[in-house]
Design a protein around this motif. Sequence first.
Motif, mmCIF file in Angstrom:
data_model
loop_
_atom_site.group_PDB
_atom_site.id
_atom_site.type_symbol
_atom_site.label_atom_id
_atom_site.label_comp_id
_atom_site.label_asym_id
_atom_site.label_seq_id
_atom_site.Cartn_x
_atom_site.Cartn_y
_atom_site.Cartn_z
ATOM 1 N N ALA A 163 0.722 -1.363 0.166
ATOM 2 C CA ALA A 163 -0.168 -0.111 -0.243
ATOM 3 C C ALA A 163 0.738 1.179 -0.145
ATOM 4 O O ALA A 163 2.235 1.062 -0.376
ATOM 5 C CB ALA A 163 -1.151 -0.108 1.137
ATOM 6 N N GLU A 164 0.051 2.186 0.049
ATOM 7 C CA GLU A 164 0.927 3.606 -0.158
ATOM 8 C C GLU A 164 0.838 4.578 1.037
ATOM 9 O O GLU A 164 -0.154 4.327 1.874
ATOM 10 C CB GLU A 164 0.570 4.570 -0.975
ATOM 11 N N PRO A 165 2.074 4.085 2.066
ATOM 12 C CA PRO A 165 2.472 5.325 3.283
ATOM 13 C C PRO A 165 1.442 6.182 3.217
ATOM 14 O O PRO A 165 2.219 7.385 2.327
ATOM 15 C CB PRO A 165 3.491 4.537 3.785
ATOM 16 N N VAL A 166 0.788 7.495 3.815
ATOM 17 C CA VAL A 166 0.462 8.563 3.529
ATOM 18 C C VAL A 166 0.812 9.040 5.454
ATOM 19 O O VAL A 166 0.304 8.925 6.223
ATOM 20 C CB VAL A 166 -1.038 8.859 3.890
ATOM 21 N N PRO A 167 1.557 9.903 5.392
ATOM 22 C CA PRO A 167 2.354 10.408 6.684
ATOM 23 C C PRO A 167 1.413 11.637 7.292
ATOM 24 O O PRO A 167 0.589 12.686 6.351
ATOM 25 C CB PRO A 167 3.162 11.838 6.655
ATOM 26 N N LEU A 168 1.502 11.771 8.584
ATOM 27 C CA LEU A 168 -0.081 12.613 9.339
ATOM 28 C C LEU A 168 0.267 13.431 9.986
ATOM 29 O O LEU A 168 1.229 12.300 10.361
ATOM 30 C CB LEU A 168 -1.682 11.327 9.012
ATOM 31 N N TRP A 169 0.120 14.165 10.768
ATOM 32 C CA TRP A 169 0.992 15.046 11.149
ATOM 33 C C TRP A 169 -0.710 15.561 12.680
ATOM 34 O O TRP A 169 -2.064 15.456 12.138
ATOM 35 C CB TRP A 169 1.085 16.233 10.915
ATOM 36 N N HIS A 170 -0.220 15.281 13.256
ATOM 37 C CA HIS A 170 -1.065 15.288 14.994
ATOM 38 C C HIS A 170 -1.912 16.934 14.323
ATOM 39 O O HIS A 170 -2.692 16.741 15.165
ATOM 40 C CB HIS A 170 -0.428 14.902 16.208
ATOM 41 N N ALA A 171 -1.499 17.203 14.499
ATOM 42 C CA ALA A 171 -2.277 19.439 14.506
ATOM 43 C C ALA A 171 -2.686 19.602 13.348
ATOM 44 O O ALA A 171 -3.454 20.076 13.205
ATOM 45 C CB ALA A 171 -0.983 19.717 15.489
ATOM 46 N N SER A 172 -2.668 18.653 12.324
ATOM 47 C CA SER A 172 -3.619 18.869 11.212
ATOM 48 C C SER A 172 -5.056 18.789 11.831
ATOM 49 O O SER A 172 -5.324 17.668 12.668
ATOM 50 C CB SER A 172 -3.180 18.088 9.876
ATOM 51 N N THR A 173 -5.772 18.981 10.449
ATOM 52 C CA THR A 173 -7.025 18.964 11.487
ATOM 53 C C THR A 173 -7.775 18.041 10.029
ATOM 54 O O THR A 173 -9.137 17.763 9.644
ATOM 55 C CB THR A 173 -7.983 19.778 11.356
ATOM 56 N N ASP A 174 -7.452 17.305 8.792
ATOM 57 C CA ASP A 174 -7.810 16.632 7.590
ATOM 58 C C ASP A 174 -7.046 15.107 7.222
ATOM 59 O O ASP A 174 -6.031 15.424 7.367
ATOM 60 C CB ASP A 174 -7.280 18.134 6.052
ATOM 61 N N LEU A 175 -7.762 14.419 7.690
ATOM 62 C CA LEU A 175 -7.483 12.887 7.497
ATOM 63 C C LEU A 175 -7.281 12.736 6.457
ATOM 64 O O LEU A 175 -6.311 11.557 6.070
ATOM 65 C CB LEU A 175 -7.899 11.886 7.580
ATOM 66 N N GLY A 176 -7.804 14.032 4.955
ATOM 67 C CA GLY A 176 -6.921 13.086 3.997
ATOM 68 C C GLY A 176 -7.696 11.934 3.313
ATOM 69 O O GLY A 176 -8.911 11.418 4.475
ATOM 70 N N GLU A 177 -7.526 12.020 2.643
ATOM 71 C CA GLU A 177 -7.975 10.295 1.727
ATOM 72 C C GLU A 177 -7.231 9.094 2.356
ATOM 73 O O GLU A 177 -6.209 8.795 1.161
ATOM 74 C CB GLU A 177 -7.834 10.838 0.055
ATOM 75 N N VAL A 178 -7.549 8.906 3.285
ATOM 76 C CA VAL A 178 -7.093 7.572 3.392
ATOM 77 C C VAL A 178 -7.711 6.414 3.360
ATOM 78 O O VAL A 178 -9.275 6.596 3.815
ATOM 79 C CB VAL A 178 -5.683 7.708 4.905
ATOM 80 N N ASP A 179 -7.517 5.183 3.775
ATOM 81 C CA ASP A 179 -8.199 4.170 3.706
ATOM 82 C C ASP A 179 -8.355 2.989 5.179
ATOM 83 O O ASP A 179 -9.096 2.751 5.031
ATOM 84 C CB ASP A 179 -7.955 2.906 2.235
ATOM 85 N N ALA A 180 -7.061 4.328 5.503
ATOM 86 C CA ALA A 180 -7.463 3.088 6.984
ATOM 87 C C ALA A 180 -6.251 3.470 6.906
ATOM 88 O O ALA A 180 -5.249 4.996 7.322
ATOM 89 C CB ALA A 180 -6.744 1.772 7.317
ATOM 90 N N VAL A 181 -5.718 4.073 9.096
ATOM 91 C CA VAL A 181 -4.759 4.564 9.625
ATOM 92 C C VAL A 181 -4.410 4.010 10.581
ATOM 93 O O VAL A 181 -4.536 2.983 11.243
ATOM 94 C CB VAL A 181 -5.167 5.964 10.198
ATOM 95 N N VAL A 182 -2.683 3.946 11.168
ATOM 96 C CA VAL A 182 -1.789 3.653 12.180
ATOM 97 C C VAL A 182 -1.556 4.053 13.071
ATOM 98 O O VAL A 182 -1.266 5.452 12.503
ATOM 99 C CB VAL A 182 -1.022 2.497 11.301
#
Lengths: 80, 225
Positions: free
Chosen positions: B28-47
């Motif tokens: 799969a394609e890993p998507v880095p997410l930052w805790h302070a963001s307010t947008d999960l973006g287009e992701v199918d799952a989260v770790v």
Amino acid sequence: MARFVVEVMLKPEILDSQGQAVARALPRLGFDGVTGVRQGKRFEIELEGPVDEAATERVRKMAETLLANPVIETFELRAE
Amino acid sequence: MTARVGVITFPGSLDDRDAARAVLLAGAEPVPLWHASTDLGEVDAVVLPGGFSYGDYLRAGAIARFAPLMERLADAARGGLPVLGICNGFQVLCESHLLPGALTRNASLHFVCRAQRLRIENSGTEWTRAYEQGQEIVVPIKNIDGRYLADQKTLDELESEGRVVARYVDVNPNGSLNDIAGICNEAGNVVGLMPHPEHAVEALTGPSSEGLGFFTSVLTRMVGA
């Protein structure tokens, strides 16, 4: 200025492994007769305004929301 | 289309890079997410990765729970988004009340770091369906606040509903009740796991590559969907 103290303790049925470690260390230092130690946390919170019911309620909310985890801990609060 | 799996980084996260690499190796394609963001973006799952978010101040996971992105994630998880919390991520999920119970100081008071044998007790969750029911795997464990606790009623529910996802075998490294290493929510989309499958995805660096199944599991439904 209102000043509150919140004390958070593990529920009695939760194993307090840190308190037990302290209890085991005390006799080694010559403090005999210790039958139990429980470890908790103390928060001192200062708020603008008077110590009134509204302020107490705000601190209670803080304790329920963040300071204590109600799954494993209880808390007591008092104004000082 | 390649599935996109988000990995949230908090201040103090340690294993976000390893989790992203495990996602990549799973296909799969890993998507880095930052805790302070307010947008999960287009992701199918989260770790939610391991580490010491916010220094574990107050209680492990207690402050990370209130990160802006966690509030978004909680809504998405209740809506069915697959979420895997590993180690500190498991602690964050419990503090967020997305999973029941709590993780407390290891009974031994020692930091434990070892290769640990686990038994997959529920191979029906979003994160474990690549495994056979009852399959044993060896993955690293490393924690000091890994002792799973819940009241008897919650434990009985978890056991009777098959929500214990993984259990320690041979040795219980932290004193967890019922040898619990991981649990899931009622729907099975949110899984919390104390050991680290993301460190067991390649023979070069892990005790096995048997952790990869957690990351391939979540892709199976997406590919099939």
